[in-house]
Enzyme design. Structure first.
Site: not given
Length: 369
Positions: A142, A193, A226, A250, A254
């Site tokens: 970001y 990852k 994941d 992020d 959520d």
């Protein structure tokens, strides 16, 4: 000694409505518990743009740097969709996070017993859920450079965002996660990852370094992000504290939010380095957005904003017992069947208003004395 200082930034949409209920609770703690705050208020997001032509005025940014904590409502709305990216309401929020260096975002996902039926998962999967996701907030994809959209010689365009982390950026958020775990169930799961991203390899190596050199007593595990998303919906109670980077945090936070049944119940804290008085730089905000579709109708659930103030009591003002008092009051109100529209069982057509929910929490606080 002077009172601790709190800057309130209601923002846009339902932000102002839910913040009114928090103001009543702040007053209650002053009147009934002798816990007084020096409260100031200012604009952020679309409200600031309407007044100043910028989503965060420099004077407001200066105030945020000086106070002990910032409490923010929500930013954004469809009327601002036409603005240039540089002045959209969300840029004000990102500026606060970046310039205050709020590198650790704390997102609890707690399922109150009274709301277990509202989760999209089976009740036995989520009942009693209490996990904390610690998201790195000021670096990663970001904020990394280079970034942007540019034209290619063949007429196509390319969009670039850079995933970038340094040793210090990873170690400081890892420390925040380990410290939180020591107050909870002493377990941290780090998610990245590392199988396909060099930044993930560095992330894992640096988290391991912090663990081995500073927190060997805390249990540490690792998981690809994941798989972490899958495990959150398969068996979320296996986790205690999850630490991860900005982008994955992020997404994962959520995902965890919906396990609890309603975004209207979820608070967050964004913490930085300690100031001279020992308190961390801090901003607290509900997870929900500005909800323009219900703005001004008295339908908004103020509990997430109220619980964000509870986090401020715990992490900024060394008032853990009072934070628990407030959290327990919210839980009692829910157990008594008091519901805003977002929490109504199927067929129930008797929601309370935003202000009535706030009043019910205050009544529960009174009963706790």
């Amino acid at each position: 000694m002077s009172n601790p200082s709190l800057l309130i930034l209601p923002g846009d949409g339902i932000g102002a409505e839910v913040m009114e209920e928090v103001k009543k609770i702040i007053t209650w703690f002053g009147d009934k518990r002798g816990l007084n705050f020096d409260v100031s208020e200012d604009l952020v997001g679309g409200a600031a743009y309407d007044a100043h032509g910028t989503p965060l005025h420099d004077d407001t940014m200066a105030k945020a740097q000086e106070v002990d904590a910032v409490l923010l409502g929500a930013v954004g709305g469809p009327k601002y969709d036409v603005l240039d990216f540089s002045v959209k309401p969300e840029r004000g929020l990102l500026r606060l996070r970046k310039e205050m260096d709020l590198f650790a975002n704390l997102r609890p996902a707690q399922c109150f017993d009274a709301l277990a039926d509202f989760s999209s998962l089976k009740k036995d999967i989520v009942a009693g859920l209490d996990i904390m996701i610690v998201r790195e907030l000021t670096s990663g994809s970001y904020f990394g450079e280079p970034r942007g959209i540019s034209d290619l010689p063949d007429g196509q365009r390319v969009g670039i965002n850079t995933q970038r982390y340094t040793t210090d950026e990873i170690r400081r958020v890892a420390r925040a996660a380990f410290e939180l775990a020591k107050r909870r169930n002493n377990r941290v799961c780090s998610m990245e990852k590392a199988n396909v991203m060099e930044s993930g390899i560095l992330w894992r190596e640096e988290v391991i370094w912090v663990h081995e050199n500073e927190y060997p007593e805390v249990e540490l595990s690792h998981m690809y992000a994941d798989n972490g998303a899958m495990q959150l919906v398969r068996a979320p109670k296996q986790f205690d504290v999850i630490v991860t980077d900005n982008l994955f945090g992020d997404i994962l936070s959520d995902c965890a939010a919906m396990l609890t049944g309603s975004l209207g119940m979820l608070p967050s804290a964004s913490l930085g380095a300690p100031m001279e008085n020992g308190r961390p730089k801090a901003m607290y905000e509900p997870v929900h957005g500005s909800a323009p579709d219900i703005t001004g109708q008295g339908k908004a659930n103020p509990c997430a904003c109220i619980l964000s103030f509870a986090m401020a009591l715990r992490y900024s003002f060394d008032a853990g017992e009072e934070a628990t008092r407030l959290e327990t009051a919210v839980e009692k109100v829910l157990a008594d069947g008091v519901r805003t529209a977002d929490l109504l069982p199927a067929g129930d057509t008797s929601p309370v208003s935003t202000s009535q929910m706030g009043d019910a929490v205050i009544a529960a606080l009174d009963a706790s004395l």
